[in-house]
Write an enzyme that holds these catalytic residues in place. Structure first.
Site, mmCIF file in Angstrom:
data_model
loop_
_atom_site.group_PDB
_atom_site.id
_atom_site.type_symbol
_atom_site.label_atom_id
_atom_site.label_comp_id
_atom_site.label_asym_id
_atom_site.label_seq_id
_atom_site.Cartn_x
_atom_site.Cartn_y
_atom_site.Cartn_z
ATOM 1 N N GLN A 181 -10.650 1.500 2.648
ATOM 2 C CA GLN A 181 -9.410 2.430 3.992
ATOM 3 C C GLN A 181 -10.112 2.862 5.249
ATOM 4 O OE1 GLN A 181 -6.005 1.460 3.299
ATOM 5 N NE2 GLN A 181 -6.921 0.481 0.894
ATOM 6 N N ARG A 240 1.189 -0.985 -0.342
ATOM 7 C CA ARG A 240 -0.168 0.098 -0.509
ATOM 8 C C ARG A 240 0.877 0.971 0.542
ATOM 9 N NH1 ARG A 240 -5.078 -1.752 2.932
ATOM 10 N NH2 ARG A 240 -6.298 -3.151 0.922
ATOM 11 N N HIS A 294 -7.560 0.097 -6.764
ATOM 12 C CA HIS A 294 -6.692 -1.011 -6.504
ATOM 13 C C HIS A 294 -6.229 -0.816 -5.031
ATOM 14 C CE1 HIS A 294 -2.612 -0.206 -8.130
ATOM 15 N NE2 HIS A 294 -2.686 1.011 -7.907
ATOM 16 N N GLU A 295 -6.460 -2.431 -4.552
ATOM 17 C CA GLU A 295 -5.384 -1.732 -3.119
ATOM 18 C C GLU A 295 -6.515 -1.896 -2.454
ATOM 19 O OE1 GLU A 295 -2.063 -4.545 -3.835
ATOM 20 O OE2 GLU A 295 -2.103 -3.712 -1.911
ATOM 21 N N GLY A 296 -7.485 -2.023 -2.332
ATOM 22 C CA GLY A 296 -7.566 -1.468 -1.079
ATOM 23 C C GLY A 296 -8.809 -0.171 -2.174
#
Lengths: 601, 601
Positions: free
Chosen positions: A448, A298, A441-443
């Site tokens: 978040q 992240r 992407h990536e959460g």
């Protein structure tokens, strides 16, 4: 002359003046390094980025990868750039010497990443995914797995991927369906579809090592039943040579708005007799392994967003300095010569908004990378634990704030160029398209927010939040003694106090079990929290700049430090002011969104 | 089933319930019309947009116009759609019956525009430019010019353009260099380069009528020396037949991030023996003529931004209703079935943000279009003058607010779809790219801010602002008597009072001659002002919806009106709250941007 995509002077400021990375060389792991080594590596990265990455950034965007049914075709410049990258050892920046790595601190590695990403996010995507995969194996692989899969990744012969999402399961990993059936020989047969797999297919490397989340039948439901597997494109023989093609195949390339240089794929596993997979660690702990690497992944996303924002900022800055257009509002004499764009207050606003976002974002991401170094190499266990706690707190902000606000910076870069910025003859529109991926992407941004408000600030009775606030308070204390900075110190103190109150209030409601309503405005909380964190990073920079200004020897240095002070002032007066209304809103537990009926839209 | 790009129910609400356009039929110009006629026209537009415009929206984006050195090639669907558009009479919506027009009110014409633009902004661009050009001739052309150039535009045989910008002069029209040299026969020879000319070259029509700003040598410097000319692609003989090719040629097509269906060109005038041009009106009054049409052109841009935002909103709404993903924060049982996206509070936030922006923007733009009708057809001169004053005040907001915040809505639409939204398989990324143009053309966002704070609110001792505020106060008075709406009435009253204070304060400083500093934060002022105007439009809608709710007969109508009330609430509680800090900032005459040194960036 090509325009730089990263500001080397700012990197120097962040790494040496702000984070004192030279100090890391006192630790055993980094004892062979010194500033000269770091500078040489950063210099190599800059040169390589400018000469081999940036030149094909637009070309790769305009000629995205194609699939002929057999193979994926990518413009040759990508492989050439990656060959140089690998030859220079960048694939193993953080790995141990004994596997061919450079044993660099995370902060230096991340700084290199920012250089490559700003120059060409699509090409830089392949090694960064590979590094991510190799890091998982470094932490959780067996010695045999490291030998077979990690070391070839460090050598750049194999590339890697992370296979989490599926067509029906994006944010909700709990609902993945990919199956892993144990075999008598200890391997597994993997079958299922994985979606959004970046670098999922290409001919850039001898082999591709997919790290795949899958469920072993009979295991617990949901995320507790997820395991992690190595699934290589080609099976690897005991001697390291390549064996048969594994049963993993490209079902299709995704055609994206941006980030086009990196193949993004739908992969079918086990359509025929099942893809051979090798368990990493223990069954059902896959998500733990994956999430353990998440902080660094992240940071990578946040830093990528910063890098794209930075590239746009530098381009629009250069343009604003050389494009004559118009006159001041009070100087309408049409026979007078025109001003450069940069003389107009509103253009300076667009540039300061970018500068404060990208330089603030860079400070934050490298601060986080420095915490990764603390987490791994600080002398005392206490210091290591503290670093982990701070990282846990900061990660949602590090990932999300640049993704949202450096995208905004890219929007401003287009605006500075006007109509020209809207054309594909200039790079700023591509940066904007590329950066739009990062809040997804990536959460996602929303995920978040839930992570921050629903988990991180509440963990251990708020111990992480208290620790973070104590760090911020240290900065406030220093700044409040300086008459130039005390305005900002007071504003940051008020902001953190207010966030503390809001957090207590929402937290009390969470405890009462009103979970869904309490978290309904978690994204607003995230943005508010993020603005305060960025303000902190700006105050840290302002303190350093103020002190350095007194001793600045060149006009360039003086202007650089004054620019830091001005950008700090901009951030406080134009951006931090947003958090008051956000705080009131979150505290009120407003249910407008939560209660909205689906059929009333 | 294809997803609609405009909400017909909302258009009905805006036109009939909010703006009472049926009432216009009492005026002589519209006496032949009634609601049935309007409905039939809107219905035709919707059907044509869905069947002929929307289907090739993505194809036109992916196959942008090309130039072979001789001719521009455009996918055939564009011409087919425009043929149907022309055959149905849409090119002459607002023109008089005696030239083949439909004599429709501006409010109805603009509603039709919104339908076509949402379906396909690229194809809709050609007729809207043509309509703009034909309107200039309607107002300022001689009878002969109308006959020769305007009437063929109404018939759709000729298309039109507006040629203002040049490569070196975008926002600063004062610095255009195109020359117009008078000839003995009364014509002029035009020479120079014009940039960003939409529809500047194509084979969609028999001829192209360029309206060109140029300077007659010896005239005053700057904008006071600009004249306006008709420069047809083919000269037109006295009998209306086409003559020789005029000396205007395509120098190149611009390759844009979005809006790709509309050719955008660099045109060379007079490279050989000079392009023949015909003066419109008098010399040196060209900018006046052009700006006189600007209100309508700028409403067109704002409405275009709304339409693209609306299309994205409807698509993401449909997606959110049918995509299962995840569970509530308090319902983590992985064996329970997943919720639809639309059940998640944060997805509802993304949808409400879009809904409040696009429905609020539509209300504002159609309100402005209704003012155009008042300006042209109200019975008393006083009413007509009042409409002009209000339009002058509102135009910068009508142009800029949707351009900025409906673009933000398009960003949210992508977010709702997640990774899918980032691919070109779904239309939302194209809407986002298309909409990015709108803050740039027809006066940038920054230019609108200067227009509002530097001219409009200060004009005639603030008479326009006072008039606008009195209209807003009428709405506040009505709403304050309703217990559901009084919260919003109070908030809007506080907002307008605060804006009044800020305006007085900045105005006093302007009077003192501190012009540049006073206007340094004009864009922030614009956004603040715009948010208050949108809040006003939302309160107007809420009043109407609240009243209608009591008599709503169907579940759909009930949900529709409740949705209006919820979106109003969202706008006040999540958006209007932003203006407090903006007001403080503008009032403080903060000089952070103004004083920033160029070398400190």
């Amino acid at each position: 002359m090509s325009i730089p995509t990263m500001n080397e002077r700012d990197l120097e400021f962040q790494l040496y003046e702000m984070l004192d990375i030279e100090n890391l060389c006192n630790r055993p792991r980094f004892a062979d390094h010194d500033r000269e080594v770091f500078d040489a590596i950063l210099g190599t990265a800059s040169k390589m980025a400018a000469e081999l990455f940036a030149p094909h950034n637009a070309k790769a965007d305009q000629n995205e990868p194609t699939f002929d049914g057999e193979k994926v075709h990518i413009i040759p410049e990508v492989k050439e750039a990656l060959k140089a990258f690998i030859d220079a050892g960048f694939m193993g920046m953080q790995h141990d010497y004994d596997v061919g790595g450079m044993q660099l601190p995370s902060s230096v590695a991340m700084a290199c990443n920012s250089i490559f990403t700003g120059a060409n996010v699509g090409t830089a995507g392949y090694p960064f995914l590979t590094v991510g995969a190799s890091n998982v194996l470094r932490s959780y692989g067996t010695d045999a797995q490291k030998k077979k899969y990690m070391e070839p990744m460090v050598e750049g012969r194999f590339f890697g991927t992370m296979c989490l999402s599926e067509p029906q399961a994006g944010s909700s990993l709990s609902d993945i369906k990919t199956k892993a059936v144990p075999q008598e020989d200890g391997t597994y047969r993997i079958s299922g579809n994985k979606m959004w797999i970046s670098g999922g297919e290409h001919e850039l490397s001898e082999n591709i090592v997919h790290l795949v989340l899958a469920k072993v039948p009979g295991g617990p439901a949901g995320v507790k039943g997820i395991s992690l597997f190595i699934v290589p494109k080609y099976l690897v023989n005991e001697d390291g040579s390549l064996g048969a093609r594994n049963d993993v195949h490209l079902a299709g390339l995704n055609h994206k708005m941006g980030y086009r240089g990196t193949t993004n794929t739908l992969l079918n596993f086990g359509e025929n007799d099942g893809a051979v997979g090798y368990l990493i660690g223990e069954e059902h702990k896959g998500l733990f392994y994956m999430f353990h690497m998440m902080n660094e992944a992240r940071i990578g996303v946040g830093l990528g967003a910063v890098s794209l924002g930075y590239a746009g900022y530098l381009y629009s800055l250069d343009y604003a300095k050389s494009r004559p257009q118009g006159r001041h509002p009070d100087g309408k004499d049409p026979t007078s010569s025109q001003l450069m764009l940069i003389e107009h207050a509103d253009i300076k606003r667009l540039l300061l908004a970018q500068k404060s976002a990208v330089e603030g974002g860079l400070a934050l991401c490298l601060y986080a990378a420095r915490l990764v170094d603390e987490e791994h190499t600080a002398e005392s266990e206490e210091a290591r634990k503290e670093a982990t706690m701070l990282l846990d707190m900061l990660t949602p902000v590090v990932k999300s704030w640049p993704s949202e606000f450096c995208l905004e910076a890219n929007k401003h870069a287009i605006q500075v160029l006007g109509g020209y910025g809207y054309t594909r003859d200039y790079p700023v529109e591509q940066y904007y398209r590329d950066n739009r991926l990062n809040p997804i992407h990536e959460g996602t941004h929303g995920i978040q927010g839930l992570d921050l408000l629903g988990r991180k600030v509440m963990m251990n009775n708020g111990a992480g939040l208290k620790l973070l606030f104590s760090k911020i308070q240290e900065t406030i204390s220093i700044a409040s003694e300086d008459s130039t900075l005390s305005e900002f110190a007071s504003a940051l103190e008020a902001a953190t106090n207010r966030i503390g109150e809001v957090t207590m209030s929402v937290g009390a409601n969470l405890m009462k079990g009103e979970v869904n309503l309490s978290l309904a405005n978690a994204t607003i909380y995230l943005d508010m929290f993020g603005h305060a964190i960025l303000a902190w990073q700006w105050l840290r920079q302002a303190i350093t700049a103020k002190a350095a200004l007194a001793n600045a020897k060149t006009a360039e240095d003086k202007a650089f430090y004054e620019g830091k002070l001005s950008a700090c002032q901009y951030f406080y007066r134009y951006e931090l002011i947003r958090i008051g209304p956000w705080a009131d809103l979150v505290e009120s537990l407003d249910d407008t969104t939560y209660s909205m009926a689906a059929d009333a839209f």
